[in-house]
Design a protein around this motif. Structure first.
Motif, short mmCIF file in Angstrom:
data_model
loop_
_atom_site.label_atom_id
_atom_site.label_comp_id
_atom_site.label_asym_id
_atom_site.label_seq_id
_atom_site.Cartn_x
_atom_site.Cartn_y
_atom_site.Cartn_z
N ILE A 110 0.93 -0.62 -0.18
CA ILE A 110 0.30 0.32 0.26
C ILE A 110 0.74 1.40 -0.22
O ILE A 110 0.94 1.99 1.03
N SER A 111 1.13 1.67 -1.17
CA SER A 111 2.39 3.14 -1.04
C SER A 111 1.53 4.20 -2.30
O SER A 111 0.54 3.83 -2.60
N PHE A 112 2.27 5.17 -1.96
CA PHE A 112 1.75 5.66 -2.90
C PHE A 112 3.57 7.00 -2.84
O PHE A 112 3.91 6.87 -2.29
N GLU A 113 3.90 7.33 -4.79
CA GLU A 113 4.67 8.04 -4.72
C GLU A 113 4.79 9.61 -4.98
O GLU A 113 3.82 10.64 -4.97
N TRP A 114 5.43 10.69 -4.27
CA TRP A 114 5.57 11.62 -3.77
C TRP A 114 6.89 12.71 -4.16
O TRP A 114 7.23 11.67 -2.73
N LYS A 115 7.37 13.04 -4.62
CA LYS A 115 8.14 14.32 -4.69
C LYS A 115 9.76 12.57 -4.71
O LYS A 115 10.02 13.18 -3.82
N GLY A 116 8.97 12.49 -5.38
CA GLY A 116 10.57 11.07 -5.75
C GLY A 116 10.48 10.22 -4.47
O GLY A 116 11.59 9.49 -4.89
N ALA A 117 9.60 10.06 -3.65
CA ALA A 117 9.86 9.08 -2.91
C ALA A 117 8.67 8.31 -2.49
O ALA A 117 7.37 8.56 -3.01
N VAL A 118 8.56 6.86 -1.96
CA VAL A 118 7.72 6.33 -1.19
C VAL A 118 7.47 5.87 -0.24
O VAL A 118 8.15 6.10 0.60
N TRP A 119 5.97 6.64 -0.49
CA TRP A 119 5.73 6.88 1.63
C TRP A 119 5.06 5.43 1.95
O TRP A 119 3.57 5.10 0.66
N LEU A 120 4.81 4.44 2.70
CA LEU A 120 4.17 3.22 2.83
C LEU A 120 2.53 3.70 3.62
O LEU A 120 2.64 4.52 4.49
N PHE A 121 1.74 2.77 4.04
CA PHE A 121 0.73 3.05 4.50
C PHE A 121 -0.21 1.63 5.72
O PHE A 121 0.36 1.43 4.63
N ALA A 122 -1.06 1.45 6.35
CA ALA A 122 -1.21 0.60 7.05
C ALA A 122 -2.64 0.12 6.25
O ALA A 122 -2.83 -1.12 5.35
N ARG A 123 -3.18 1.10 5.83
CA ARG A 123 -4.81 0.94 4.98
C ARG A 123 -4.79 1.48 3.82
O ARG A 123 -3.85 3.01 3.86
N GLU A 124 -5.25 0.54 2.83
CA GLU A 124 -5.78 1.60 2.12
C GLU A 124 -6.51 3.00 2.27
O GLU A 124 -6.05 4.06 1.45
N ALA A 125 -6.80 2.92 3.36
CA ALA A 125 -7.55 4.61 3.94
C ALA A 125 -6.62 5.50 3.46
O ALA A 125 -6.69 6.88 3.77
N ASP A 126 -5.59 4.98 4.73
CA ASP A 126 -4.26 6.25 4.52
C ASP A 126 -3.87 6.36 3.86
O ASP A 126 -3.47 7.73 4.04
N ARG A 127 -3.26 5.88 2.86
CA ARG A 127 -2.95 5.96 1.26
C ARG A 127 -3.68 7.30 0.64
O ARG A 127 -3.95 8.00 0.14
N ASN A 128 -5.44 7.22 0.72
CA ASN A 128 -5.79 7.78 0.40
C ASN A 128 -6.04 9.11 0.78
O ASN A 128 -6.65 9.88 -0.45
N LEU A 129 -6.19 8.98 1.57
CA LEU A 129 -6.62 10.10 2.67
C LEU A 129 -4.45 11.50 2.22
O LEU A 129 -5.21 12.24 1.41
N PHE A 130 -3.53 10.95 2.37
CA PHE A 130 -1.96 11.17 2.32
C PHE A 130 -2.75 11.49 0.72
O PHE A 130 -1.73 12.80 0.64
N ALA A 131 -3.05 10.57 -0.37
CA ALA A 131 -2.88 10.66 -1.39
C ALA A 131 -3.83 11.74 -2.09
O ALA A 131 -3.24 13.59 -2.79
N ALA A 132 -4.86 12.59 -1.16
CA ALA A 132 -5.68 13.30 -1.48
C ALA A 132 -5.16 15.24 -0.98
O ALA A 132 -5.16 16.32 -1.63
N ASN A 133 -4.18 14.86 -0.36
CA ASN A 133 -3.60 15.75 0.29
C ASN A 133 -2.14 16.44 1.37
O ASN A 133 -1.91 16.18 2.19
N PRO A 134 -1.00 16.13 -0.23
CA PRO A 134 0.27 14.77 1.03
C PRO A 134 0.43 15.99 2.05
O PRO A 134 1.59 16.25 2.91
#
Length: 150
Positions: A53-77
């Motif tokens: 469960i990851s998201f790439e932002w500013k050249g880094a890979v961010w990991l999350f415990a849940r998909e909902a967490d990733r979606n929250l981050f992706a909406a407003n990093p």
């Protein structure tokens, strides 16, 4: 021998290179050493992310415990990413870049600040968090604009 030489190259050369905007590992692009940045806000604790469960932002890979967490981050990093790219807030206030311990942190005015050691967080709390934020913000702005701390 070649493997040892290559390993030493990374250990010696990487610290001498210009630092990235996001603090990542020597041998990977993981932000926050793989911890879920939204968990500090939602659960009040450091929580390991799941590599699936990851998201790439500013050249880094961010990991999350849940998909909902990733979606929250992706909406407003910017709302969930640590200040100063995840480098130590205390050291940034002193004009230096340093790594962090994901278990040493604080949230101030809705922003996440990470520290390398308890002593750094204690220094901020004892000497005035707002004054330390102002100093760190000034150094971070110089780093982003010029690629170096001033």
């Amino acid at each position: 021998m070649l493997l040892i030489g290559a390993s030493l190259h990374f250990c010696v050369v990487k610290p001498l290179m210009a630092a990235d905007e996001i603090n990542t590992g020597y041998f990977n692009d993981l932000a926050l050493k793989g911890y879920d940045s939204t968990a500090y806000f939602s659960q009040g604790k450091a929580q390991s992310g799941d590599e699936r469960i990851s998201f790439e932002w500013k050249g880094a890979v961010w990991l999350f415990a849940r998909e909902a967490d990733r979606n929250l981050f992706a909406a407003n990093p910017e709302a969930f990413a640590p200040q100063y790219g995840g480098y130590c807030s205390n050291q940034m206030s002193l004009g230096r870049l340093s790594d962090t311990d994901p278990h040493v942190w604080l949230i101030q005015d809705g922003k996440l600040y990470l520290f390398g050691h308890e002593a750094g967080r204690n220094r901020w709390e004892q000497t005035g968090i707002e004054a330390q934020i102002q100093a760190a913000d000034r150094h971070w702005k110089a780093f982003i604009q010029n690629g170096k701390i001033e």
